[in-house]
Design a protein around this motif. Sequence first.
Motif, mmCIF file in Angstrom:
data_model
loop_
_atom_site.group_PDB
_atom_site.id
_atom_site.type_symbol
_atom_site.label_atom_id
_atom_site.label_comp_id
_atom_site.label_asym_id
_atom_site.label_seq_id
_atom_site.Cartn_x
_atom_site.Cartn_y
_atom_site.Cartn_z
ATOM 1 N N THR A 34 -6.515 6.772 -25.490
ATOM 2 C CA THR A 34 -6.417 7.623 -26.679
ATOM 3 C C THR A 34 -7.739 7.614 -27.440
ATOM 4 N N SER A 46 -4.446 11.870 -33.974
ATOM 5 C CA SER A 46 -3.532 10.851 -33.488
ATOM 6 C C SER A 46 -2.721 10.347 -34.671
ATOM 7 N N ASP A 197 -2.054 5.373 -20.423
ATOM 8 C CA ASP A 197 -1.865 5.798 -21.809
ATOM 9 C C ASP A 197 -0.421 6.265 -21.952
ATOM 10 N N ARG A 199 1.166 6.849 -24.641
ATOM 11 C CA ARG A 199 1.388 7.700 -25.806
ATOM 12 C C ARG A 199 1.061 9.141 -25.500
ATOM 13 N N ARG A 200 0.538 9.417 -24.356
ATOM 14 C CA ARG A 200 0.096 10.781 -24.026
ATOM 15 C C ARG A 200 1.241 11.749 -23.993
#
Length: 200
Positions: A34, A46, A197, A199-200
């Motif tokens: 991120t 973000s 990642d 959170r993507r």
Amino acid sequence: MKPNTLAYRLNMAMSMMEITQGALAKASGVSQPTIWRLTKGEAEGSRKLVDIARALDVNVQWLASGEGEMRGNVGLSAADKVKSGTTIAVWGSKGKTAERVSAPNGVKAKKSWRAYILERNSGCSEATAGSIVIIDTDVPPESGDLVMARVAARISVYRYLEGPSSGFLTVDDPRLPAVELSEEAELIGVAIFLIRDLRR
């Protein structure tokens, strides 16, 4: 890089603090992929900007939109908290870049290690776009290992299968044929760490 963008301000603050992407990820609790996308302008923002601003000791409003003062004194940087020798050079299709990433869990990096950041899905379910793949160029591959290889001009992650001569590269889709290692399909190293990642 365009001025007055989040990526520009983030890179400026990181430069002033002399902090690497890996150190910032560690200090802010934000995943390194991120941070990488934010520094490259590939992400508009973000939910973790507050944590990033706090780690950089800057005003979150300034970081997000450029409004207000940067504010923040350059005291002890988060980079000082990271042990030396725990960063790994990032490589790309044209060779070694100026970027570095942190080794997971503060492990001391070896000279034979390289990091690659996947720009697209590899075809292996474990190695998706945005993942950071750390390889060891000195480790011999075993059947089933994830490896980094250059096929034609593209560098990506493949699954290694032992063969009668040099071995084969495959992906998860059984409809795609295995590629035999050759001058056109060169093994670079064995994946030893894979940072996804989520959170993507």
